[in-house]
Structures are given as structure tokens and as C-alpha cells.
Design an enzyme around this catalytic site. Structure first.
Site, PDB file in Angstrom:
ATOM      1  N   ASN A 174       0.880  -1.177   0.000  1.00 15.85           N
ATOM      2  CA  ASN A 174       0.000   0.000   0.000  1.00 15.85           C
ATOM      3  C   ASN A 174       0.918   1.227   0.000  1.00 15.85           C
ATOM      4  O   ASN A 174       1.502   1.559   1.028  1.00 15.85           O
ATOM      5  CB  ASN A 174      -0.888  -0.010   1.254  1.00 15.85           C
ATOM      6  CG  ASN A 174      -1.689   1.287   1.401  1.00 15.85           C
ATOM      7  OD1 ASN A 174      -1.805   2.058   0.451  1.00 15.85           O
ATOM      8  ND2 ASN A 174      -2.241   1.517   2.585  1.00 15.85           N
ATOM      9  N   LYS A 198       0.129   4.222  -0.202  1.00 21.19           N
ATOM     10  CA  LYS A 198      -0.523   5.411   0.385  1.00 21.19           C
ATOM     11  C   LYS A 198      -0.289   6.624  -0.522  1.00 21.19           C
ATOM     12  O   LYS A 198      -0.173   6.470  -1.733  1.00 21.19           O
ATOM     13  CB  LYS A 198      -0.016   5.663   1.804  1.00 21.19           C
ATOM     14  CG  LYS A 198      -0.020   4.427   2.683  1.00 21.19           C
ATOM     15  CD  LYS A 198       0.084   4.789   4.132  1.00 21.19           C
ATOM     16  CE  LYS A 198       0.377   3.561   4.950  1.00 21.19           C
ATOM     17  NZ  LYS A 198      -0.034   3.714   6.333  1.00 21.19           N
ATOM     18  N   HIS A 256      -9.582   1.163   4.605  1.00 20.04           N
ATOM     19  CA  HIS A 256      -8.322   1.354   5.339  1.00 20.04           C
ATOM     20  C   HIS A 256      -8.603   2.287   6.521  1.00 20.04           C
ATOM     21  O   HIS A 256      -9.413   3.212   6.431  1.00 20.04           O
ATOM     22  CB  HIS A 256      -7.257   1.965   4.416  1.00 20.04           C
ATOM     23  CG  HIS A 256      -5.890   1.938   5.016  1.00 20.04           C
ATOM     24  ND1 HIS A 256      -5.496   2.859   5.970  1.00 20.04           N
ATOM     25  CD2 HIS A 256      -4.840   1.102   4.838  1.00 20.04           C
ATOM     26  CE1 HIS A 256      -4.249   2.569   6.345  1.00 20.04           C
ATOM     27  NE2 HIS A 256      -3.834   1.514   5.680  1.00 20.04           N
ATOM     28  N   GLU A 262      -7.099   4.698   7.670  1.00 19.93           N
ATOM     29  CA  GLU A 262      -6.904   6.136   7.398  1.00 19.93           C
ATOM     30  C   GLU A 262      -8.130   6.726   6.713  1.00 19.93           C
ATOM     31  O   GLU A 262      -8.450   7.905   6.905  1.00 19.93           O
ATOM     32  CB  GLU A 262      -5.621   6.338   6.565  1.00 19.93           C
ATOM     33  CG  GLU A 262      -4.377   6.094   7.420  1.00 19.93           C
ATOM     34  CD  GLU A 262      -3.171   5.557   6.678  1.00 19.93           C
ATOM     35  OE1 GLU A 262      -3.139   5.616   5.435  1.00 19.93           O
ATOM     36  OE2 GLU A 262      -2.241   5.076   7.352  1.00 19.93           O
ATOM     37  N   GLU A 281      -5.685  -5.066  10.361  1.00 13.73           N
ATOM     38  CA  GLU A 281      -4.677  -4.026  10.553  1.00 13.73           C
ATOM     39  C   GLU A 281      -4.966  -3.270  11.842  1.00 13.73           C
ATOM     40  O   GLU A 281      -5.764  -2.309  11.846  1.00 13.73           O
ATOM     41  CB  GLU A 281      -4.713  -3.033   9.379  1.00 13.73           C
ATOM     42  CG  GLU A 281      -4.361  -3.630   8.041  1.00 13.73           C
ATOM     43  CD  GLU A 281      -3.690  -2.602   7.133  1.00 13.73           C
ATOM     44  OE1 GLU A 281      -2.619  -2.908   6.618  1.00 13.73           O
ATOM     45  OE2 GLU A 281      -4.213  -1.492   6.979  1.00 13.73           O
ATOM     46  N   GLY A 313       2.174   2.100  10.662  1.00 11.05           N
ATOM     47  CA  GLY A 313       3.118   3.202  10.526  1.00 11.05           C
ATOM     48  C   GLY A 313       3.837   3.578  11.809  1.00 11.05           C
ATOM     49  O   GLY A 313       4.489   4.613  11.883  1.00 11.05           O
ATOM     50  N   SER A 364       3.102  -2.359  10.333  1.00 10.68           N
ATOM     51  CA  SER A 364       4.543  -2.430  10.591  1.00 10.68           C
ATOM     52  C   SER A 364       5.142  -3.800  10.293  1.00 10.68           C
ATOM     53  O   SER A 364       6.078  -4.226  10.962  1.00 10.68           O
ATOM     54  CB  SER A 364       4.853  -1.988  12.031  1.00 10.68           C
ATOM     55  OG  SER A 364       4.471  -0.628  12.214  1.00 10.68           O
TER      56      SER A 364
HETATM   57  C1  PEP Z   1      -0.868   0.147   5.861  1.00 12.26           C
HETATM   58  O1  PEP Z   1      -0.891   1.347   5.656  1.00 12.26           O
HETATM   59  O2  PEP Z   1      -1.763  -0.567   5.407  1.00 12.26           O
HETATM   60  C2  PEP Z   1       0.240  -0.383   6.656  1.00 12.26           C
HETATM   61  C3  PEP Z   1       0.175  -1.627   7.064  1.00 12.26           C
HETATM   62  O3  PEP Z   1       1.269   0.470   6.920  1.00 12.26           O
HETATM   63  P1  PEP Z   1       2.674   0.103   7.654  1.00 12.26           P
HETATM   64  O4  PEP Z   1       3.161  -1.179   7.049  1.00 12.26           O
HETATM   65  O5  PEP Z   1       3.561   1.266   7.312  1.00 12.26           O
HETATM   66  O6  PEP Z   1       2.390  -0.016   9.085  1.00 12.26           O
END
Ligand code: PEP
Length: 247
Positions: free
Chosen positions: A9, A11, A94, A96, A165, A171, A209
Site C-alpha cells: 500500500n 498510500k 483502510h 486512514e 490491521e 506506521g 509495521s
Molecule cells: C498500511 O498502511 O496498510 C500499513 C500496514 O502500513 P505500515 O506497514 O507502514 O504499518
């Protein structure tokens, strides 16, 4: 055996120059991966990425999709438009988008339905905030989020990908442990089993992460069928290491 799926992803990151360099590095290093691989890129770069990927081993995804077919919805991108770029996946819900764009469980479910109706596989994200985890509400939250998608999509639920998630892990560099992730994945799998006889073939991804160092232990869990990767998907070496860990 079910192949794992590693999806990046990106972003709101990238540029014409950076995307070309990233994809060229991935294509140079990926060989014939033992898992499925996709990159979910900003919509303005779909044409560029489609041309660079040439329908090869790395598939293309979007980061969002409209729940509408077309018309007066300024700023939205319809499933048919996305399909024109050879899209295989669209992330929906997601955290966000839930957090900053007010997306509700019902809207996320409608977006998943809209993707499925066009032959695009929705990667449906669910996950609890830190406050919800600390209040002991993790199961309740992820089950509520998934229930909306199940009830709107009926028997088509076996065609979705679900990504667990935890919001506190996205992040932050603070991944869920393999045990924490597996525990929630088992809950989601049981919920899907109650909804469809095909639950075992639904891919359940972990995201938050995931990186080159922790991927192998997360991906070794019985109900973790892949990863949704943010930050590490922008670093070719790290993304390739995660893909190798999914073999
Ligand atoms: C994401 O944005 O879906 C995500 C898992 O980000 P990160 O791997 O940076 O935590």
C-alpha cells in the site's frame, strides 16, 4: 495449497520518477515469486504502473473505490474506470479512510460490493484502535466491521480478501506479535466460517509495521495468509525480503 498474498500500500507517496525506479528494482529482483504480489498505488499513477508492470507477476491495485457506478460524484473513481487499468485489487476501509474521511462500516461494505460487482477483489481492512484494544474491545470491533461486509455481500464474501490491521500498529514500527495477530485472525476465520462454507480459501492478511525482520514469524501463523505492507513496500529490498518470507 493456498498461495499467500503480499500487497503493498503505497498510500499518498510516489512520483513518476520514484515509481519507475521502485518498480524497476522490484521487477529486477522478484524472479518467479512463490506468493501472489500486488502494489496498490495512487490512482493518478495507475496508467504509468500498468505500463511498467506489463501484466506480469506484480499485479495492480487501487487504494479506494467508489460505491457508485458513475455520475455526479465529484472526486470519486468508479469501478469501471479502475477496471480499464487492468486492476485486480482495491483496498477498502483502510483505517486512514475510516479515520480521516469518515467512512462507516456500511460504506466500506458498499465499496466492497461495488468492487466485487466489477470483478475487482476488495481488500477489506478491519482493525481496532489502541483505546479499543486497551478497553478489551478488539474482538467486538473487528467482528462488527466484518459483519457489515458479510451481511451486504452474502455468498460473494468468499471472494474478498480481509486485512487485519490494528490501527496502533500502522506506521508506528510497533507490529502486533505473531500470537496477537493469529488470535484475531482466528476470530475472523471463525466468523467467516459461520458465513460461508468456503471460508478456508479466503485470504486473511496481516498489516501494521510488517517488515523484513518480522514477516517470517507473522506469515508462519496458521491463519495469516499474507501481508498488507505500507512503509516497507516503498523500499525494494525490504518488500522483496517480505515476498521471499512468504514462500
Ligand atoms: C498500511 O498502511 O496498510 C500499513 C500496514 O502500513 P505500515 O506497514 O507502514 O504499518
Amino acid at each position: 495449497m493456498k498461495k499467500k498474498l503480499i500487497a503493498g500500500n503505497w498510500k499518498m507517496n510516489g512520483s513518476l520518477v520514484a515509481n519507475e525506479s521502485l518498480l524497476q528494482s522490484l521487477l529486477a529482483g522478484i524472479g518467479q515469486p512463490a506468493c501472489q504480489v500486488a502494489v496498490c498505488v495512487p490512482a493518478v499513477y495507475l496508467a504509468q504502473c500498468q505500463a511498467l508492470l506489463k501484466g506480469g507477476v506484480i499485479e495492480l491495485g487501487a487504494q479506494d473505490i467508489s460505491s457508485h457506478e458513475g455520475g455526479a460524484f465529484t472526486g470519486e473513481i468508479s469501478p469501471a474506470m479502475l477496471k480499464e487499468f487492468g486492476l485486480r485489487y482495491a483496498i477498502v476501509g483502510h483505517s486512514e479512510r475510516r479515520q480521516y474521511h469518515g467512512e462507516t462500516d456500511e460504506l466500506v461494505a458498499a465499496k466492497a460490493q461495488s468492487a466485487l460487482a466489477s470483478g475487482i477483489t476488495p481488500i477489506v481492512c478491519v482493525g481496532e484502535t489502541l483505546a479499543e484494544r486497551e478497553a478489551g474491545k478488539t474482538e467486538e470491533v473487528v467482528k462488527r466491521q466484518l459483519a457489515a461486509v458479510i451481511s451486504t455481500n452474502g455468498h460473494c464474501i468468499s471472494e474478498v480478501v480481509v486485512a487485519y490491521e490494528p490501527v496502533w500498529a500502522i506506521g508506528t514500527g510497533l507490529s502486533a506479535t505473531a500470537e496477537q495477530a493469529q488470535q484475531v485472525h482466528a476470530v475472523l476465520r471463525a466468523q467467516l466460517k459461520a458465513a460461508t462454507p468456503n471460508a478456508d480459501r479466503i485470504k486473511l492478511l496481516y498489516g501494521g509495521s510488517m517488515n523484513a525482520a518480522n514477516a517470517a514469524s507473522l506469515l508462519a501463523q496458521p491463519d495469516i495468509d499474507g501481508g498488507l505492507i505500507g512503509g516497507a513496500a516503498l523500499k525494494p529490498k525490504d518488500f522483496l525480503a517480505i515476498i521471499a518470507a512468504a514462500a
